[in-house]
Design a protein around this motif. Structure first.
Motif, PDB file in Angstrom:
ATOM      1  N   PRO A 266       1.678   3.535  17.703  1.00  0.00           N
ATOM      2  CA  PRO A 266       2.648   3.308  16.899  1.00  0.00           C
ATOM      3  C   PRO A 266       2.122   2.984  15.479  1.00  0.00           C
ATOM      4  O   PRO A 266       1.251   2.266  15.218  1.00  0.00           O
ATOM      5  N   GLY A 267       3.155   3.472  14.710  1.00  0.00           N
ATOM      6  CA  GLY A 267       2.774   3.134  13.094  1.00  0.00           C
ATOM      7  C   GLY A 267       2.041   4.234  12.534  1.00  0.00           C
ATOM      8  O   GLY A 267       1.449   4.174  11.137  1.00  0.00           O
ATOM      9  N   GLY A 268       1.265   5.177  13.168  1.00  0.00           N
ATOM     10  CA  GLY A 268       0.533   6.206  12.808  1.00  0.00           C
ATOM     11  C   GLY A 268      -0.870   5.579  12.104  1.00  0.00           C
ATOM     12  O   GLY A 268      -1.263   6.234  11.128  1.00  0.00           O
ATOM     13  N   GLY A 269      -1.182   4.534  12.534  1.00  0.00           N
ATOM     14  CA  GLY A 269      -2.524   3.972  11.822  1.00  0.00           C
ATOM     15  C   GLY A 269      -2.356   3.397  10.476  1.00  0.00           C
ATOM     16  O   GLY A 269      -3.315   2.866   9.911  1.00  0.00           O
ATOM     17  N   GLY A 270      -1.059   3.110  10.173  1.00  0.00           N
ATOM     18  CA  GLY A 270      -0.665   2.544   8.728  1.00  0.00           C
ATOM     19  C   GLY A 270      -0.597   3.498   7.720  1.00  0.00           C
ATOM     20  O   GLY A 270      -0.464   4.680   7.899  1.00  0.00           O
ATOM     21  N   HIS A 271      -0.788   3.004   6.470  1.00  0.00           N
ATOM     22  CA  HIS A 271      -0.402   3.479   5.345  1.00  0.00           C
ATOM     23  C   HIS A 271      -1.584   4.683   5.072  1.00  0.00           C
ATOM     24  O   HIS A 271      -2.693   4.546   5.216  1.00  0.00           O
ATOM     25  N   ARG A 272      -1.056   5.692   4.446  1.00  0.00           N
ATOM     26  CA  ARG A 272      -1.811   6.854   4.136  1.00  0.00           C
ATOM     27  C   ARG A 272      -2.219   6.738   2.576  1.00  0.00           C
ATOM     28  O   ARG A 272      -1.607   7.052   1.846  1.00  0.00           O
ATOM     29  N   PRO A 273      -3.436   6.799   2.615  1.00  0.00           N
ATOM     30  CA  PRO A 273      -3.987   6.389   1.553  1.00  0.00           C
ATOM     31  C   PRO A 273      -4.008   7.488   0.324  1.00  0.00           C
ATOM     32  O   PRO A 273      -4.240   6.918  -0.791  1.00  0.00           O
ATOM     33  N   ALA A 274      -3.954   8.692   0.807  1.00  0.00           N
ATOM     34  CA  ALA A 274      -3.560   9.710  -0.259  1.00  0.00           C
ATOM     35  C   ALA A 274      -2.449   9.572  -1.197  1.00  0.00           C
ATOM     36  O   ALA A 274      -2.436   9.992  -2.276  1.00  0.00           O
ATOM     37  N   GLU A 275      -1.711   8.616  -0.576  1.00  0.00           N
ATOM     38  CA  GLU A 275      -0.373   8.496  -1.429  1.00  0.00           C
ATOM     39  C   GLU A 275      -0.461   7.281  -2.101  1.00  0.00           C
ATOM     40  O   GLU A 275       0.508   6.939  -2.903  1.00  0.00           O
ATOM     41  N   GLY A 276      -1.646   6.806  -2.417  1.00  0.00           N
ATOM     42  CA  GLY A 276      -1.670   5.484  -3.288  1.00  0.00           C
ATOM     43  C   GLY A 276      -1.474   4.205  -2.767  1.00  0.00           C
ATOM     44  O   GLY A 276      -0.907   4.246  -1.482  1.00  0.00           O
ATOM     45  N   LEU A 277      -1.510   3.302  -3.479  1.00  0.00           N
ATOM     46  CA  LEU A 277      -1.127   1.734  -2.902  1.00  0.00           C
ATOM     47  C   LEU A 277       0.512   1.771  -3.170  1.00  0.00           C
ATOM     48  O   LEU A 277       0.817   1.901  -4.308  1.00  0.00           O
ATOM     49  N   VAL A 278       1.152   1.773  -2.223  1.00  0.00           N
ATOM     50  CA  VAL A 278       2.773   1.528  -2.159  1.00  0.00           C
ATOM     51  C   VAL A 278       3.208   0.459  -1.524  1.00  0.00           C
ATOM     52  O   VAL A 278       2.567  -0.012  -0.888  1.00  0.00           O
ATOM     53  N   SER A 279       4.168  -0.052  -2.052  1.00  0.00           N
ATOM     54  CA  SER A 279       4.760  -1.359  -1.348  1.00  0.00           C
ATOM     55  C   SER A 279       5.970  -0.852  -0.415  1.00  0.00           C
ATOM     56  O   SER A 279       6.977  -0.127  -0.596  1.00  0.00           O
ATOM     57  N   THR A 280       5.434  -0.873   0.873  1.00  0.00           N
ATOM     58  CA  THR A 280       6.431  -0.460   2.139  1.00  0.00           C
ATOM     59  C   THR A 280       6.857  -1.718   2.966  1.00  0.00           C
ATOM     60  O   THR A 280       7.416  -1.278   3.981  1.00  0.00           O
ATOM     61  N   GLY A 281       6.534  -2.979   2.593  1.00  0.00           N
ATOM     62  CA  GLY A 281       7.013  -4.111   3.282  1.00  0.00           C
ATOM     63  C   GLY A 281       6.047  -4.165   4.507  1.00  0.00           C
ATOM     64  O   GLY A 281       5.154  -3.425   4.798  1.00  0.00           O
ATOM     65  N   ALA A 282       6.100  -5.295   4.964  1.00  0.00           N
ATOM     66  CA  ALA A 282       5.362  -5.718   6.308  1.00  0.00           C
ATOM     67  C   ALA A 282       5.582  -4.931   7.434  1.00  0.00           C
ATOM     68  O   ALA A 282       6.802  -4.678   7.810  1.00  0.00           O
ATOM     69  N   PRO A 283       4.371  -4.397   8.193  1.00  0.00           N
ATOM     70  CA  PRO A 283       4.785  -3.569   9.125  1.00  0.00           C
ATOM     71  C   PRO A 283       5.149  -4.249  10.615  1.00  0.00           C
ATOM     72  O   PRO A 283       4.938  -5.495  10.616  1.00  0.00           O
ATOM     73  N   ALA A 284       5.873  -3.562  11.298  1.00  0.00           N
ATOM     74  CA  ALA A 284       6.165  -4.505  12.659  1.00  0.00           C
ATOM     75  C   ALA A 284       5.079  -4.809  13.368  1.00  0.00           C
ATOM     76  O   ALA A 284       3.999  -4.120  13.346  1.00  0.00           O
ATOM     77  N   ALA A 285       5.165  -5.707  14.293  1.00  0.00           N
ATOM     78  CA  ALA A 285       4.059  -6.078  15.183  1.00  0.00           C
ATOM     79  C   ALA A 285       3.491  -5.251  16.064  1.00  0.00           C
ATOM     80  O   ALA A 285       2.315  -5.265  16.286  1.00  0.00           O
ATOM     81  N   ALA A 286       4.325  -4.200  16.575  1.00  0.00           N
ATOM     82  CA  ALA A 286       3.912  -3.317  17.470  1.00  0.00           C
ATOM     83  C   ALA A 286       2.913  -2.200  16.769  1.00  0.00           C
ATOM     84  O   ALA A 286       1.987  -1.550  17.312  1.00  0.00           O
ATOM     85  N   GLU A 287       3.055  -2.248  15.344  1.00  0.00           N
ATOM     86  CA  GLU A 287       2.075  -1.395  14.655  1.00  0.00           C
ATOM     87  C   GLU A 287       0.694  -1.820  14.252  1.00  0.00           C
ATOM     88  O   GLU A 287      -0.287  -1.246  13.929  1.00  0.00           O
ATOM     89  N   LEU A 288       0.543  -3.119  14.224  1.00  0.00           N
ATOM     90  CA  LEU A 288      -0.691  -3.826  13.911  1.00  0.00           C
ATOM     91  C   LEU A 288      -1.809  -3.555  14.589  1.00  0.00           C
ATOM     92  O   LEU A 288      -2.829  -3.312  14.072  1.00  0.00           O
TER      93      LEU A 288
END
Length: 447
Positions: free
Chosen positions: A94-116
């Protein structure tokens, strides 16, 4: 002045500081301080594990297999295996491994616990074996997600606004010591979020509190374990000369060059990301092989360690500055090319942050240009860092602070040059960035 129509009332603007005066806000401050302790401890453990994995996979494992040193070809299979693991994590967890760095640092909020778990695994597999990325983005996500999860266990009916504040405080605590100063981490997060005005103060206060607590925990754990704080430091910095006209000219050159280089890296990374996502597992493994091959080419051609192309470059900045005389201009140019391409490949599919590799590429470019007349080594080093950071991150204030606070006392001397280079790079970068498609005009509402 005409009188107000009957039945209407005139009200002043809402008090933006009203939340600060409530007892609930005080409770959030207490919660932020309390959560700063475990979140920063977990962040410290994450960084320690990344460091241990880097040493294990790049140094200890070749020795265990009978090699006298690390072979120059070693990163190729190592990064290929890491790419396979990251691809499987991105594809199936779940969560696709988190933020995709090619898109830069973006504010997406805290991820869900299942994605951690997926975020942590993808980051460890990426950073621990040599992807050219930094730990800041995974730490921001893990810190915010853990803080929100823990706050939800304590108080089930936590309001959305309170969850936002708690998540931001957790992110502050997680990166409190990473950039060398809690204040610098706070600037990074607030500039990424785009907060301003009274809202900035409401969010910043609990975040700063968590960052202060987190920095204390990092310092204490670093002293107790003997591992250090994993903070960004340089060591001894060569004295900087007072800025001259020639160096202001170099600031313009570096700013423009960094903007074009950053635009090229970002566009290539996004193009690769689009193709990688069609066959995530196989393509990520292929990108890992490419990164390893770039390290091999650099090592065989320059005679230097291929690890300079790998990893974030955070711990190589001080070595680069102190031993710059040992690098020929050709070796520096080759390092810029190989590191930039490895950075592109890493951004496209691995998981991590874009800050430290941008700093390293800019620093190498500044050192290379310092071989030319009119540019001092320390000034070129600082301007390169600032210009390349803003070209990749589009965060001008953070870029100036990263390039100057890192140099300590000498940073004050070169700060005017860094500001010029950052402003030029920022403006040119925005001019090179395609404008977003205009939104459709909304139809007028029927009265």
């Amino acid at each position: 002045m005409p009188a107000e129509p009957a039945g209407t009332s005139v009200t002043g603007p809402a008090d933006p500081y009203a939340p600060v005066r409530t007892r609930r806000y005080v409770g959030l401050l207490v919660m932020a301080a309390a959560l700063g302790v475990p979140v920063s401890a977990i962040a410290f453990g994450f960084l320690a594990l990344v460091s241990e994995l880097q040493s294990l996979t790049y140094t200890e494992l070749p020795k265990a297999l009978g090699f006298e040193g690390t072979p120059s070809w070693w990163p190729v299979p190592l990064l290929g295996a890491a790419g396979l693991l990251v691809g499987l994590t991105v594809r199936h967890l779940p969560g696709g491994g988190g933020h995709r760095p090619a898109e830069g640092l973006v504010s997406t909020g805290a991820p869900a616990a299942a994605e951690l778990p997926g975020i942590a695994l993808a980051a460890l597999a990426s950073l621990g074996v040599g992807a050219a990325l930094g730990p800041e983005a995974p730490l921001i996500a893990l810190g915010g997600g853990l803080a929100v999860w823990a706050a939800g266990r304590v108080k089930r009916d936590l309001a959305p606004e309170a969850r936002t504040l708690v998540g931001a405080s957790g992110s502050f605590a997680a990166v409190s010591a990473l950039l060398g100063s809690p204040l610098l981490g706070a600037f990074l997060l607030m500039e990424v979020a785009g907060q301003a005005g009274p809202t900035l103060g409401v969010v910043l206060v609990p975040g700063l509190l968590s960052a202060g607590v987190g920095a204390l925990i990092f310092t204490g754990l670093g002293s107790w374990t003997g591992l250090g704080t994993y903070s960004l430091t340089l060591g001894e910095v060569p004295p900087a000369a007072d800025p001259g006209i020639a160096e202001f000219g170099w600031a313009l050159v570096l700013g423009v060059a960094a903007a074009f280089a950053g635009a090229g890296i970002r566009r290539l990374a996004l193009a690769l990301q689009e193709r990688v996502e069609r066959r995530t597992v196989v393509a990520t493994a292929a990108m890992g092989l490419v990164i390893g091959a770039l390290a091999l080419v650099y090592a065989e051609t320059s005679g230097k360690d291929g690890s300079e192309v790998l990893y974030s470059g955070e711990h190589e900045l001080g070595h680069l500055l102190s031993t710059s005389a040992e690098y020929s201009v050709g070796a520096l140019v080759l390092l810029i090319v190989c590191k930039s391409l490895a950075y592109c490949a890493s951004l496209s599919c691995f998981r991590g942050g874009p800050v430290f590799p941008a700093m390293f590429v800019g620093a190498v470019a500044g050192v290379a240009l310092s071989h030319l007349p009119g540019l001092h080594l320390t000034a070129g080093f600082a301007m390169g860092i600032g210009a390349m950071c803003v070209a990749m991150l589009r965060l001008p204030m953070t870029s100036v602070l990263l390039a100057t606070l890192l140099l300590g006392r000498e940073g004050l001397t070169v700060m005017p040059l860094v500001i010029v280079a950052v402003v030029v790079a920022y403006v040119v970068t925005l001019r090179l960035t395609p404008a977003p498609a205009p939104a459709e005009q909304a139809r007028p509402e029927v009265a």
